[in-house]
Design a protein around this motif. Sequence first.
Motif, PDB file in Angstrom:
ATOM      1  N   MET A   1       0.833  -1.194   0.000  1.00  0.00           N
ATOM      2  CA  MET A   1       0.000   0.000   0.000  1.00  0.00           C
ATOM      3  C   MET A   1       0.869   1.244   0.000  1.00  0.00           C
ATOM      4  SD  MET A   1      -1.387   0.084   3.927  1.00  0.00           S
ATOM      5  CE  MET A   1      -0.228   0.124   5.296  1.00  0.00           C
ATOM      6  N   LYS A   2       0.284   2.352  -0.419  1.00  0.00           N
ATOM      7  CA  LYS A   2       1.008   3.606  -0.411  1.00  0.00           C
ATOM      8  C   LYS A   2       1.243   4.079   1.017  1.00  0.00           C
ATOM      9  CE  LYS A   2      -1.004   5.119  -4.812  1.00  0.00           C
ATOM     10  NZ  LYS A   2      -1.811   6.164  -5.474  1.00  0.00           N
ATOM     11  N   SER A   3       2.262   4.914   1.168  1.00  0.00           N
ATOM     12  CA  SER A   3       2.596   5.405   2.505  1.00  0.00           C
ATOM     13  C   SER A   3       1.396   6.060   3.160  1.00  0.00           C
ATOM     14  CB  SER A   3       3.736   6.420   2.401  1.00  0.00           C
ATOM     15  OG  SER A   3       4.022   6.970   3.664  1.00  0.00           O
ATOM     16  N   GLY A   4       0.983   5.518   4.315  1.00  0.00           N
ATOM     17  CA  GLY A   4      -0.083   6.114   5.105  1.00  0.00           C
ATOM     18  C   GLY A   4      -1.465   5.614   4.766  1.00  0.00           C
ATOM     19  N   ASP A   5      -1.684   4.998   3.568  1.00  0.00           N
ATOM     20  CA  ASP A   5      -3.013   4.542   3.200  1.00  0.00           C
ATOM     21  C   ASP A   5      -3.471   3.465   4.180  1.00  0.00           C
ATOM     22  OD1 ASP A   5      -2.923   6.222   1.107  1.00  0.00           O
ATOM     23  OD2 ASP A   5      -2.828   4.704  -0.470  1.00  0.00           O
ATOM     24  N   GLY A   6      -4.656   3.651   4.748  1.00  0.00           N
ATOM     25  CA  GLY A   6      -5.209   2.647   5.646  1.00  0.00           C
ATOM     26  C   GLY A   6      -4.640   2.674   7.043  1.00  0.00           C
ATOM     27  N   ALA A   7      -3.855   3.693   7.399  1.00  0.00           N
ATOM     28  CA  ALA A   7      -3.236   3.727   8.721  1.00  0.00           C
ATOM     29  C   ALA A   7      -4.278   3.734   9.823  1.00  0.00           C
ATOM     30  CB  ALA A   7      -2.321   4.948   8.852  1.00  0.00           C
ATOM     31  N   ALA A   8      -5.339   4.512   9.639  1.00  0.00           N
ATOM     32  CA  ALA A   8      -6.379   4.587  10.668  1.00  0.00           C
ATOM     33  C   ALA A   8      -7.074   3.243  10.846  1.00  0.00           C
ATOM     34  CB  ALA A   8      -7.401   5.668  10.303  1.00  0.00           C
ATOM     35  N   ASP A   9      -7.340   2.543   9.733  1.00  0.00           N
ATOM     36  CA  ASP A   9      -8.002   1.242   9.830  1.00  0.00           C
ATOM     37  C   ASP A   9      -7.120   0.244  10.565  1.00  0.00           C
ATOM     38  OD1 ASP A   9     -10.169   2.220   8.448  1.00  0.00           O
ATOM     39  OD2 ASP A   9      -9.450   1.500   6.500  1.00  0.00           O
ATOM     40  N   ILE A  10      -5.824   0.262  10.275  1.00  0.00           N
ATOM     41  CA  ILE A  10      -4.899  -0.651  10.931  1.00  0.00           C
ATOM     42  C   ILE A  10      -4.852  -0.367  12.426  1.00  0.00           C
ATOM     43  CG2 ILE A  10      -2.475  -1.342  11.086  1.00  0.00           C
ATOM     44  CD1 ILE A  10      -2.231  -0.670   8.102  1.00  0.00           C
ATOM     45  N   LEU A  11      -4.810   0.907  12.772  1.00  0.00           N
ATOM     46  CA  LEU A  11      -4.751   1.284  14.179  1.00  0.00           C
ATOM     47  C   LEU A  11      -6.041   0.900  14.890  1.00  0.00           C
ATOM     48  CD1 LEU A  11      -2.916   2.647  16.233  1.00  0.00           C
ATOM     49  CD2 LEU A  11      -3.959   4.823  15.649  1.00  0.00           C
ATOM     50  N   LEU A  12      -7.166   1.052  14.221  1.00  0.00           N
ATOM     51  CA  LEU A  12      -8.441   0.675  14.821  1.00  0.00           C
ATOM     52  C   LEU A  12      -8.525  -0.819  15.080  1.00  0.00           C
ATOM     53  CD1 LEU A  12     -11.017   2.915  12.934  1.00  0.00           C
ATOM     54  CD2 LEU A  12     -10.453   2.968  15.361  1.00  0.00           C
ATOM     55  N   ASP A  13      -7.974  -1.625  14.180  1.00  0.00           N
ATOM     56  CA  ASP A  13      -7.952  -3.069  14.397  1.00  0.00           C
ATOM     57  C   ASP A  13      -7.231  -3.402  15.702  1.00  0.00           C
ATOM     58  OD1 ASP A  13      -9.344  -3.660  12.116  1.00  0.00           O
ATOM     59  OD2 ASP A  13      -7.571  -4.093  10.898  1.00  0.00           O
ATOM     60  N   ALA A  14      -6.100  -2.747  15.919  1.00  0.00           N
ATOM     61  CA  ALA A  14      -5.339  -2.998  17.141  1.00  0.00           C
ATOM     62  C   ALA A  14      -6.081  -2.494  18.372  1.00  0.00           C
ATOM     63  CB  ALA A  14      -3.963  -2.328  17.044  1.00  0.00           C
ATOM     64  N   THR A  15      -6.807  -1.393  18.215  1.00  0.00           N
ATOM     65  CA  THR A  15      -7.586  -0.857  19.328  1.00  0.00           C
ATOM     66  C   THR A  15      -8.621  -1.862  19.796  1.00  0.00           C
ATOM     67  OG1 THR A  15      -7.328   1.370  18.449  1.00  0.00           O
ATOM     68  CG2 THR A  15      -9.062   1.044  20.061  1.00  0.00           C
ATOM     69  N   MET A  16      -9.213  -2.566  18.864  1.00  0.00           N
ATOM     70  CA  MET A  16     -10.254  -3.517  19.199  1.00  0.00           C
ATOM     71  C   MET A  16      -9.706  -4.844  19.700  1.00  0.00           C
ATOM     72  SD  MET A  16     -12.870  -1.767  18.751  1.00  0.00           S
ATOM     73  CE  MET A  16     -13.220  -0.176  18.000  1.00  0.00           C
ATOM     74  N   ALA A  18      -6.007  -6.285  21.267  1.00  0.00           N
ATOM     75  CA  ALA A  18      -4.640  -5.922  21.658  1.00  0.00           C
ATOM     76  C   ALA A  18      -3.572  -6.799  21.019  1.00  0.00           C
ATOM     77  CB  ALA A  18      -4.506  -5.961  23.177  1.00  0.00           C
ATOM     78  N   ASP A  19      -3.871  -8.073  20.763  1.00  0.00           N
ATOM     79  CA  ASP A  19      -2.832  -8.950  20.219  1.00  0.00           C
ATOM     80  C   ASP A  19      -2.510  -8.639  18.758  1.00  0.00           C
ATOM     81  OD1 ASP A  19      -5.072  -9.941  18.949  1.00  0.00           O
ATOM     82  OD2 ASP A  19      -4.946 -11.953  19.820  1.00  0.00           O
ATOM     83  N   ARG A  20      -3.244  -7.685  18.174  1.00  0.00           N
ATOM     84  CA  ARG A  20      -2.952  -7.289  16.793  1.00  0.00           C
ATOM     85  C   ARG A  20      -1.921  -6.155  16.712  1.00  0.00           C
ATOM     86  NH1 ARG A  20      -8.844  -7.201  13.671  1.00  0.00           N
ATOM     87  NH2 ARG A  20      -9.404  -9.384  14.057  1.00  0.00           N
ATOM     88  N   TRP A  21      -1.552  -5.580  17.870  1.00  0.00           N
ATOM     89  CA  TRP A  21      -0.621  -4.455  17.842  1.00  0.00           C
ATOM     90  C   TRP A  21       0.675  -4.756  17.101  1.00  0.00           C
ATOM     91  CZ3 TRP A  21      -1.319   0.484  18.341  1.00  0.00           C
ATOM     92  CH2 TRP A  21      -2.364   0.989  19.122  1.00  0.00           C
TER      93      TRP A  21
END
Length: 263
Positions: A1-16, A18-21
């Motif tokens: 992926m391009k730099s930064g694309d989907g960063a928020a989605d990735i971070l949200l996955d980890a928020t939901m 913890a073992d995804r961090w």
Amino acid sequence: MKSGDGAADILLDATMQADRWPDALRAMADAFHADHGFAYLVTSEGTRAFASRGSEEIFTFLVSENWHERNPRMRRGLEHALSGRAGILTDWRLFSKEEIARDPFEQEFARHHRCVHFAGTFIPFAPDSFLVVDFDRSEKKGAYLGSELRSFTRSMEQARRSFAYALQARAHLAAGIVDGLSTAGAAHAWLGSDGRIRHASAQFESLVGRHIGMRNGRPYALDDADDRLAWLIFAAALGRQAGNTVLLRNPADPEDIAFARAL
């Protein structure tokens, strides 16, 4: 992926979850051409640290060599955030070239572990809680500048909004579940691992002054069962003794009893 694309989605996955961090931070580090990604979740209950997949050993070195006591980045970054200058923090924004040249952490630990250049930010989501995300890379990859830094900034701003909203939504959902369960019979309250009440149902509130009291946001037994209740809450926070109960009596009416259970 391009730099930064989907960063928020990735971070949200980890928020939901913890073992995804580790995997989330690795994906974001790769997107930002970084060698490592780190996250520090600071709440009233303590601090949790996460490293990108493949970078976990850096935390071991950090503590074993006592560098965590001599790391100026967190202190300086927090000072910037608390002063209202929160935003994207980089090595050249936090320190002068002279400071970097004479600081042992920057010259020894950072260079050895490919953490020379970094970009990160503080994401506050409660009065005493915040998330720090930080992406580090070696000297040969260069500092975050120009369009790359702008892309990082946009991604982190989106992640900041999404993360804050997700945590607030989780809190509202948890409170709704507590209230909903309490209408079925037993009174429920949501407690943090520090024993303080995050949300209490109206049914639980009705027990205050009868079977339990409140001290500094923590429930305690009004009869002689206080030690047992405190231990039950502490053990449940550690994932132990789920389903065990403690008998509570109303001191003003010994026949008025309740059973406390920590889930």
